[in-house]
Design an enzyme around this catalytic site. Structure first.
Site, PDB file in Angstrom:
ATOM      1  N   HIS A  74       0.821  -1.218   0.000  1.00 54.78           N
ATOM      2  CA  HIS A  74       0.000   0.000   0.000  1.00 54.78           C
ATOM      3  C   HIS A  74       0.859   1.275   0.000  1.00 54.78           C
ATOM      4  O   HIS A  74       0.316   2.369   0.135  1.00 54.78           O
ATOM      5  CB  HIS A  74      -1.009  -0.011   1.154  1.00 54.78           C
ATOM      6  N   HIS A 124      -4.705   5.719   7.477  1.00 57.25           N
ATOM      7  CA  HIS A 124      -4.268   4.562   6.684  1.00 57.25           C
ATOM      8  C   HIS A 124      -2.935   4.892   5.995  1.00 57.25           C
ATOM      9  O   HIS A 124      -2.749   5.987   5.479  1.00 57.25           O
ATOM     10  CB  HIS A 124      -5.337   4.217   5.637  1.00 57.25           C
ATOM     11  N   GLU A 126      -1.736   3.944   3.200  1.00 64.81           N
ATOM     12  CA  GLU A 126      -1.848   4.308   1.777  1.00 64.81           C
ATOM     13  C   GLU A 126      -2.206   5.783   1.633  1.00 64.81           C
ATOM     14  O   GLU A 126      -1.644   6.490   0.784  1.00 64.81           O
ATOM     15  CB  GLU A 126      -2.900   3.442   1.070  1.00 64.81           C
TER      16      GLU A 126
END
Ligand code: F3S
Length: 281
Positions: A74, A124, A126
Site C-alpha cells: 500500500h 491509513h 496508503e
C-alpha cells in the site's frame, strides 16, 4: 447446507506479488529482512513471515545497517523512502503499481496547479503515502460531510485511495463540482477491490448467511462486511476458522463465503472446511 465461495475472493495481484517476492528474497538471501509496518493487513500472514525471520518494524531507525527493507504494497510516504535511501539499506519496493499510479496522478494534479482532494481512510498508510506527494494544500476526506471543514479552491483535482467505494467517489466528485469551477477527477479505485465487492454482493443476494474472512485491520475486508450487512443478509467477519460458531448456521440452508484482498487461500480453505464439517453433523 450449501457452501458457496465468492467468484472473486482473497489475494489480489498486488498482495500476491508482495508475498511471493518477499518469500523468494528470504530464500535466496543471507541478509536480515524487515518490512516497514505489516507487509499486508493480515495477522496470520504476518505470523507466517515472522516464523521465516521476516520482521515488521514501525520505524526505519529500528533496522540495522546492511539489512533489506521491504516497502509494503500500500506504499509509504515519500520522506520514508528518501530516509531509507540515505541509510545503508537495500530497498525492495513492493508498492502495488496501482498505488504508485495514484501517487503519480496526485503529484501531476498538484504540479498543474490543482488543489488535490483525496478520498481516503484517516490514518491509513496508503492515504499518508498519497498525501505526501499531493502538495501542501491537499486535503483528505472520508466522506462529503467533511468537505465543510476545509477551504476548497476553485481548481480541484480528485483521487481516491484504491480501496474506496465507487459510490463514495461519485458523491465526492458531484459535491465538489458544486463548489469548484474546475474539477479534474481520476477514478483511482482498484478494480480488485470493486470486483470483490460486486462479487460479494451478488453472492449475498442468493444465500441465507455470509461469512467474510480476513484481518480486522484490513480496510477492504471490513468494507466487504459492511456491504453485505447493508444488503441485509446476516453477516459475520472472521479472521480464522476457530472463530466460527455452530449456532450461526441454525436453520440456514446456504452460506456464502468471501474474503478480503489480503486473505490467503489457506485461511479461506480452512473456513470452508469448517463450515462444511458443521453442515455434516
Ligand atoms: Fe494493488 Fe488493488 Fe491489491 S491496489 S494491492 S491490486 S487491492
Amino acid at each position: 447446507m450449501k457452501v458457496i465461495l465468492s467468484e472473486l475472493a482473497g489475494f489480489c495481484y498486488g498482495v500476491r506479488r508482495a508475498i511471493d517476492t518477499v518469500l523468494q528474497v528470504s530464500e535466496s538471501n543471507e541478509k536480515s529482512i524487515y518490512t516497514l509496518g505489516p507487509l499486508i493487513h493480515n495477522p496470520q500472514v504476518i505470523e507466517m513471515l515472522e516464523s521465516k525471520g521476516i520482521k515488521s518494524v514501525k520505524e526505519i531507525s529500528e533496522i540495522p545497517a546492511n539489512s533489506i527493507i521491504i516497502m509494503p504494497s500500500h506504499g509509504v510516504a515519500r520522506t520514508i523512502m528518501e530516509n531509507a535511501k540515505k541509510l545503508n539499506l537495500e530497498i525492495i519496493d513492493l508498492t502495488c503499481p496501482f498505488v504508485s499510479k495514484v501517487h503519480r496522478q496526485a503529484e501531476n494534479l498538484y504540479n498543474q496547479g490543482y488543489q488535490v482532494v483525496v478520498l481516503g481512510d484517516k490514518g491509513h498508510t496508503e492515504l499518508k503515502g498519497i498525501m505526501s506527494v499531493a502538495g501542501e494544500n491537499a486535503i483528505s476526506v472520508e466522506n462529503i460531510d467533511e468537505l465543510s471543514q476545509h477551504t476548497i479552491s476553485n481548481k480541484v483535482g480528485i483521487v481516491a485511495q484504491t480501496t474506496q467505494t465507487i459510490d463514495d467517489y461519485q458523491k465526492l466528485v458531484y459535491a465538489i463540482s458544486g463548489i469548484a469551477h474546475e474539477v479534474r477527477a481520476y477514478n483511482t479505485i482498484c478494480h480488485a477491490t470493486s470486483d470483490r465487492q460486486k462479487s460479494a454482493l451478488k453472492l449475498a443476494e442468493s444465500v441465507d448467511i455470509m461469512l467474510v474472512v480476513g484481518g480486522r485491520n484490513s480496510a477492504n475486508t471490513r468494507r466487504l462486511t459492511e456491504i453485505c450487512i447493508e444488503y441485509g443478509v446476516p453477516t459475520f467477519h472472521v479472521e480464522v476458522s476457530d472463530e466460527i460458531q455452530d449456532e450461526w448456521f441454525a436453520g440456514k440452508s446456504s452460506v456464502g463465503v468471501t474474503a478480503g484482498a489480503s486473505t490467503p487461500d489457506w485461511i479461506i480453505n480452512q473456513v470452508v472446511d469448517r463450515i462444511s464439517a458443521i453442515s455434516e453433523v
